[in-house]
Design a protein around this motif. Sequence first.
Motif, short mmCIF file in Angstrom:
data_model
loop_
_atom_site.label_atom_id
_atom_site.label_comp_id
_atom_site.label_asym_id
_atom_site.label_seq_id
_atom_site.Cartn_x
_atom_site.Cartn_y
_atom_site.Cartn_z
N MET A 33 0.85 -1.19 0.00
CA MET A 33 0.00 0.00 0.00
C MET A 33 0.88 1.23 0.00
SD MET A 33 -1.14 0.01 4.05
CE MET A 33 -0.99 -1.77 4.29
N ILE A 34 0.28 2.38 -0.33
CA ILE A 34 0.88 3.67 -0.08
C ILE A 34 -0.05 4.39 0.88
CG2 ILE A 34 -0.14 4.60 -2.22
CD1 ILE A 34 2.19 6.64 -2.21
N GLU A 35 0.51 4.81 2.00
CA GLU A 35 -0.30 5.36 3.07
C GLU A 35 -0.33 6.89 2.99
OE1 GLU A 35 -0.37 5.28 7.99
OE2 GLU A 35 1.09 4.10 6.88
N GLN A 36 -1.54 7.43 3.08
CA GLN A 36 -1.82 8.85 3.18
C GLN A 36 -0.94 9.71 2.26
OE1 GLN A 36 -4.46 9.68 5.31
NE2 GLN A 36 -4.39 11.59 4.16
N PRO A 37 -1.08 9.55 0.94
CA PRO A 37 -0.25 10.36 0.04
C PRO A 37 -0.64 11.84 0.01
CG PRO A 37 -1.79 8.97 -1.20
CD PRO A 37 -1.86 8.52 0.23
N LEU A 38 -1.94 12.15 0.18
CA LEU A 38 -2.41 13.53 0.04
C LEU A 38 -2.86 14.09 1.39
CD1 LEU A 38 -4.57 13.03 -3.19
CD2 LEU A 38 -2.10 13.45 -3.00
N GLU A 39 -3.33 15.33 1.38
CA GLU A 39 -3.76 16.00 2.60
C GLU A 39 -4.82 15.20 3.35
OE1 GLU A 39 -3.05 18.81 4.35
OE2 GLU A 39 -1.26 19.06 3.12
N SER A 40 -4.83 15.37 4.66
CA SER A 40 -5.68 14.53 5.51
C SER A 40 -7.16 14.66 5.21
CB SER A 40 -5.41 14.83 6.98
OG SER A 40 -5.66 16.20 7.26
N GLY A 41 -7.65 15.87 4.97
CA GLY A 41 -9.07 16.05 4.75
C GLY A 41 -9.52 15.89 3.31
N ASP A 42 -8.62 15.51 2.44
CA ASP A 42 -8.88 15.52 1.00
C ASP A 42 -9.35 14.16 0.49
OD1 ASP A 42 -9.04 16.25 -1.61
OD2 ASP A 42 -6.98 16.94 -1.80
N LEU A 43 -10.54 13.75 0.89
CA LEU A 43 -11.06 12.46 0.46
C LEU A 43 -11.39 12.45 -1.03
CD1 LEU A 43 -13.40 11.53 3.46
CD2 LEU A 43 -11.13 10.60 2.93
N LEU A 44 -11.81 13.57 -1.58
CA LEU A 44 -12.17 13.61 -3.00
C LEU A 44 -10.95 13.39 -3.90
CD1 LEU A 44 -14.72 16.58 -3.07
CD2 LEU A 44 -15.20 14.15 -3.34
N ASN A 45 -9.85 14.08 -3.60
CA ASN A 45 -8.66 13.89 -4.42
C ASN A 45 -8.03 12.52 -4.20
OD1 ASN A 45 -8.66 16.23 -5.93
ND2 ASN A 45 -7.43 17.39 -4.47
N HIS A 46 -8.15 11.99 -2.99
CA HIS A 46 -7.69 10.62 -2.78
C HIS A 46 -8.48 9.65 -3.66
CE1 HIS A 46 -5.44 11.65 1.03
NE2 HIS A 46 -4.67 10.71 0.53
N ILE A 61 -4.42 2.51 -1.83
CA ILE A 61 -4.19 3.63 -0.93
C ILE A 61 -4.72 3.26 0.45
CG2 ILE A 61 -4.92 5.99 -0.34
CD1 ILE A 61 -4.82 6.67 -3.29
N CYS A 62 -3.91 3.52 1.46
CA CYS A 62 -4.32 3.36 2.85
C CYS A 62 -4.47 4.75 3.45
CB CYS A 62 -3.27 2.57 3.63
SG CYS A 62 -3.51 2.57 5.43
N LEU A 63 -5.56 4.98 4.15
CA LEU A 63 -5.77 6.27 4.80
C LEU A 63 -5.49 6.16 6.29
CD1 LEU A 63 -8.91 7.75 3.00
CD2 LEU A 63 -6.48 8.08 2.52
N ASP A 64 -4.78 7.16 6.79
CA ASP A 64 -4.40 7.26 8.20
C ASP A 64 -4.92 8.58 8.76
OD1 ASP A 64 -3.16 7.73 10.63
OD2 ASP A 64 -1.13 7.61 9.87
N GLU A 65 -4.23 9.68 8.46
CA GLU A 65 -4.63 10.99 8.98
C GLU A 65 -6.06 11.36 8.59
OE1 GLU A 65 -0.08 11.60 8.40
OE2 GLU A 65 -1.66 10.27 7.68
N SER A 66 -6.58 10.78 7.51
CA SER A 66 -7.94 11.09 7.06
C SER A 66 -9.02 10.39 7.88
CB SER A 66 -8.10 10.68 5.58
OG SER A 66 -7.29 11.46 4.74
N ILE A 67 -8.66 9.38 8.64
CA ILE A 67 -9.66 8.58 9.36
C ILE A 67 -9.58 8.91 10.85
CG2 ILE A 67 -10.59 6.30 9.81
CD1 ILE A 67 -10.69 7.15 6.88
N ASN A 68 -10.48 9.81 11.28
CA ASN A 68 -10.52 10.21 12.68
C ASN A 68 -11.83 9.85 13.36
OD1 ASN A 68 -7.92 11.77 12.74
ND2 ASN A 68 -8.98 12.94 11.16
#
Length: 367
Positions: A212-225, A236-243
């Motif tokens: 996987m590649i973890e959190q490549p883009l800004e944390s709040g940017d779910l659309l661009n992810h 893609i793995c999300l980290d900072e985006s999942i709160n």
Amino acid sequence: MKITSANLYMINLPLQSAFKTSFGQMRTKDFILVALHDEDGRTGYGECSAFSVPFYTEEFRNSAYLLLKDILIPLLLRQEITTPAQLTNLFCAIKRNNMAKAAIDTAMWDLYAQKSHRSLAEAIGGNKKEVLAGISIGIQPSPTVLVQKVQQAVKAGYQRVKVKIKPGADYQYLKAVRNVFPQLMLMADANSAYQLKDADHLKQFDKLGLLMIEQPLESGDLLNHAQLQQQLATPICLDESINSLKDAQAMYQLGSGQIINIKVSKVGGLSIAKEIQAFAQRHHIDCWCGGMLGSGVARAVDIAAATLPGYTLPNDISASQRYFAHDIIKPEINLSNGKVKVPTIPGLGFKLDWDTISRYTIKENKL
């Protein structure tokens, strides 16, 4: 359960070596240890992992300390708590600040497990006797040095290696590792270091067979992810985006990623982590437990979380000696054949090393 008093310890625990990511480097793990004492004489422990400056989330350690001391713990004292899940409603008027809330949540789960004479893993519904361990390696000065670090990790038995990356220290570094370790479970963690315009560059990573590649883009940017995931074969793995659970639901609906790194501290504690894990399991989303360079208290909680059935990939739960010359728990966490054994003692499963805690505590409050 009724909490009658509490202690807060602000601790600077030295790291074995500096840990470098795309947003800077750390030489100490700065955190807050929370001790909650109940009416029966038991003590539960939790860790607030907020960093010294708010580069990772909006929280930072000094603000979290004040929030715990002046608001959260006073709200908790003398309340009758049947289950730690009640804390979500108790603290609902306090926006976000998940890491401060997580410290109380995990301490309450520790007490809850002790009171029911169960291990923390058993108390939250875990079903594993050991959990798979991965390792996180900070940004290195060259691909050659990185390969050497990975060789050490593989020799130590780690089954998955995460490499921190940033522009200028990414593809060639990962390629060097892949050339030496063609079968290794290898992943990259960008910590939001890229933008959608970097998609063509990130497409190269598909050649490397990354987990996987973890959190490549800004944390709040779910659309661009979501747009980026459509262009990449690498999950893609999300980290900072999942709160929160809502973040996980939005990720699933938008297609922003395929894997979730659930960090107990970052989502507000075990109660919320369990909700995210259950949602992910229902929707066949792979999960794993990430860390925050936590001390042994945080890692004990992570071990318990990783025993839940929805955690399907190796976790960032390394041995104590990987990061600290002296951890704050006894016995320290050790690795065996790429796995960490799950404690069976009621509660966290570890005793605290008060000599080490006293040595590195810089501030203390009793409430």
